[in-house]
Design a protein around this motif. Structure first.
Motif, PDB file in Angstrom:
ATOM      1  N   GLU A 165      49.081 -19.999   7.133  1.00  0.00           N
ATOM      2  CA  GLU A 165      49.491 -21.288   6.570  1.00  0.00           C
ATOM      3  C   GLU A 165      49.927 -22.243   7.681  1.00  0.00           C
ATOM      4  OE1 GLU A 165      52.307 -20.901   3.359  1.00  0.00           O
ATOM      5  OE2 GLU A 165      51.197 -19.231   2.483  1.00  0.00           O
ATOM      6  N   THR A 166      50.636 -21.700   8.667  1.00  0.00           N
ATOM      7  CA  THR A 166      51.060 -22.525   9.803  1.00  0.00           C
ATOM      8  C   THR A 166      49.861 -23.006  10.603  1.00  0.00           C
ATOM      9  OG1 THR A 166      53.175 -21.357   9.951  1.00  0.00           O
ATOM     10  CG2 THR A 166      52.452 -22.548  11.911  1.00  0.00           C
ATOM     11  N   ILE A 167      48.885 -22.117  10.812  1.00  0.00           N
ATOM     12  CA  ILE A 167      47.690 -22.505  11.553  1.00  0.00           C
ATOM     13  C   ILE A 167      46.912 -23.585  10.802  1.00  0.00           C
ATOM     14  CG2 ILE A 167      45.391 -21.677  12.237  1.00  0.00           C
ATOM     15  CD1 ILE A 167      47.697 -21.170  14.247  1.00  0.00           C
ATOM     16  N   SER A 168      46.866 -23.505   9.479  1.00  0.00           N
ATOM     17  CA  SER A 168      46.204 -24.560   8.704  1.00  0.00           C
ATOM     18  C   SER A 168      46.826 -25.920   9.013  1.00  0.00           C
ATOM     19  CB  SER A 168      46.325 -24.280   7.201  1.00  0.00           C
ATOM     20  OG  SER A 168      45.578 -23.165   6.821  1.00  0.00           O
ATOM     21  N   LEU A 169      48.148 -25.949   9.085  1.00  0.00           N
ATOM     22  CA  LEU A 169      48.859 -27.194   9.374  1.00  0.00           C
ATOM     23  C   LEU A 169      48.472 -27.722  10.759  1.00  0.00           C
ATOM     24  CD1 LEU A 169      51.064 -29.224   8.502  1.00  0.00           C
ATOM     25  CD2 LEU A 169      52.728 -27.708   9.594  1.00  0.00           C
ATOM     26  N   TYR A 170      48.421 -26.826  11.733  1.00  0.00           N
ATOM     27  CA  TYR A 170      48.095 -27.248  13.094  1.00  0.00           C
ATOM     28  C   TYR A 170      46.617 -27.582  13.254  1.00  0.00           C
ATOM     29  CZ  TYR A 170      52.697 -26.693  15.047  1.00  0.00           C
ATOM     30  OH  TYR A 170      54.020 -26.874  15.336  1.00  0.00           O
ATOM     31  N   LEU A 175      42.562 -31.040  14.744  1.00  0.00           N
ATOM     32  CA  LEU A 175      41.148 -31.313  14.482  1.00  0.00           C
ATOM     33  C   LEU A 175      40.959 -32.612  13.724  1.00  0.00           C
ATOM     34  CD1 LEU A 175      40.004 -27.707  13.456  1.00  0.00           C
ATOM     35  CD2 LEU A 175      39.964 -28.757  15.724  1.00  0.00           C
ATOM     36  N   GLY A 176      42.052 -33.319  13.509  1.00  0.00           N
ATOM     37  CA  GLY A 176      42.002 -34.557  12.737  1.00  0.00           C
ATOM     38  C   GLY A 176      41.139 -35.636  13.366  1.00  0.00           C
ATOM     39  N   SER A 182      42.020 -29.064   7.020  1.00  0.00           N
ATOM     40  CA  SER A 182      42.345 -27.641   6.891  1.00  0.00           C
ATOM     41  C   SER A 182      43.480 -27.470   5.893  1.00  0.00           C
ATOM     42  CB  SER A 182      42.748 -27.045   8.242  1.00  0.00           C
ATOM     43  OG  SER A 182      43.028 -25.663   8.112  1.00  0.00           O
ATOM     44  N   ASN A 183      43.252 -26.612   4.920  1.00  0.00           N
ATOM     45  CA  ASN A 183      44.252 -26.331   3.886  1.00  0.00           C
ATOM     46  C   ASN A 183      44.304 -24.837   3.597  1.00  0.00           C
ATOM     47  OD1 ASN A 183      45.020 -29.174   2.818  1.00  0.00           O
ATOM     48  ND2 ASN A 183      42.783 -29.217   2.805  1.00  0.00           N
ATOM     49  N   ASP A 240      44.946 -32.668   3.115  1.00  0.00           N
ATOM     50  CA  ASP A 240      44.853 -32.076   4.452  1.00  0.00           C
ATOM     51  C   ASP A 240      46.200 -31.479   4.852  1.00  0.00           C
ATOM     52  OD1 ASP A 240      43.755 -31.381   6.890  1.00  0.00           O
ATOM     53  OD2 ASP A 240      43.938 -33.381   7.774  1.00  0.00           O
ATOM     54  N   GLY A 241      46.157 -30.313   5.473  1.00  0.00           N
ATOM     55  CA  GLY A 241      47.372 -29.677   5.983  1.00  0.00           C
ATOM     56  C   GLY A 241      48.278 -29.133   4.897  1.00  0.00           C
TER      57      GLY A 241
END
Length: 251
Positions: A165-170, A175-176, A182-183, A240-241
């Motif tokens: 979940e943390t990696i999804s946020l980053y 990659l924005g 990423s979710n 996103d995120g």
């Protein structure tokens, strides 16, 4: 002519992954999915669409073995070239394993197995595939409500899912610039063969867990697949995120 979207789903031969593959095909995606060992399951899934002209491919991959990612990436690019498409539009990191182990009994070997399958593998697989992922693509990482509700025996599993979940946020942040979203999806208990199929096959367990859901039943693979397909579509372009629970009001 608009190019058909391409989705890659890890662990797509059974359970939630299989339903994700089917739902993405229903939504007019070409799909590549992976399996770890059961080639027959993969072949059977492909056979369901054999006569339809739908583009679907299966590749063998153990997500815990980073050394396989180079050749896997090359295989992906060969398929993309064969289909004459520019890249992957959706990546669903779904492959996983599950077992119960009390915190005080967890071994380093069990920890490492969970780490490699649920966090290290998806982390470096996504990194490896970045050059094959299109701008404006969607990454969906499958997490779990075990990150929110503490259940005895799931500490190692939940820790790895929390990391994803943390990696999804980053990923969403870093990659924005390429407009790659990423979710995370957080399923509750789902009736599959996961963890030995207890939720699906043991009536007493199924009934007891159903009572813990606001909607009065346990989840089905198609419940999760529909949410994943939404996040892979342009209808979710402004999401996103996020860590989105899909659990029927579990606990």
């Amino acid at each position: 002519m608009t190019q058909q979207k391409v989705a890659l789903v890890t662990g797509g031969n059974r359970g939630i992954g299989k339903e994700i593959v089917k739902k993405l095909i229903e939504k007019d995606n070409a799909v590549i999915f992976t399996y770890r060992s059961n080639a027959k399951e993969a072949e059977d899934l492909i056979a369901e669409f054999e006569s339809t002209g739908i583009r679907i491919k299966a590749l063998k991959l153990d997500v815990s073995k980073i050394e396989e990612f180079e050749s896997f990436s090359e295989s992906i690019n060969l398929i993309l070239n064969e289909w004459q498409v520019t890249g992957i539009d959706s990546l669903v990191n779904n492959a996983g394993i599950g077992f119960f182990v009390p915190f005080e009994e967890a071994t380093a070997a069990q920890f490492d197995e969970m780490l490699n399958v649920h966090f290290k593998g998806p982390f470096f697989l996504t990194q490896k595939l970045l050059s094959s992922i299109n701008d404006n693509a969607s990454i969906v990482n499958i997490s779990s409500t075990a990150t929110r509700v503490a259940l005895p025996g799931f500490s190692v599993y939940a820790a790895m899912k929390s990391a994803m979940e943390t990696i999804s946020l980053y990923q969403s942040k870093e990659l924005g610039a390429r407009k790659i979203r990423s979710n995370s999806i957080l399923p509750g208990p789902v009736a599959t063969d996961f963890s030995g199929g207890a939720v699906r096959d043991i009536e007493d367990i199924n009934s007891r867990i159903a009572q813990q859901h606001a909607l009065g039943r346990v989840g089905l693979p198609k419940d999760i697949a529909s949410a994943v397909a939404f996040l892979c579509s342009e209808d979710s372009a402004w999401i996103d995120g996020q860590a989105i629970e899909v659990s029927g009001g579990y606990m």
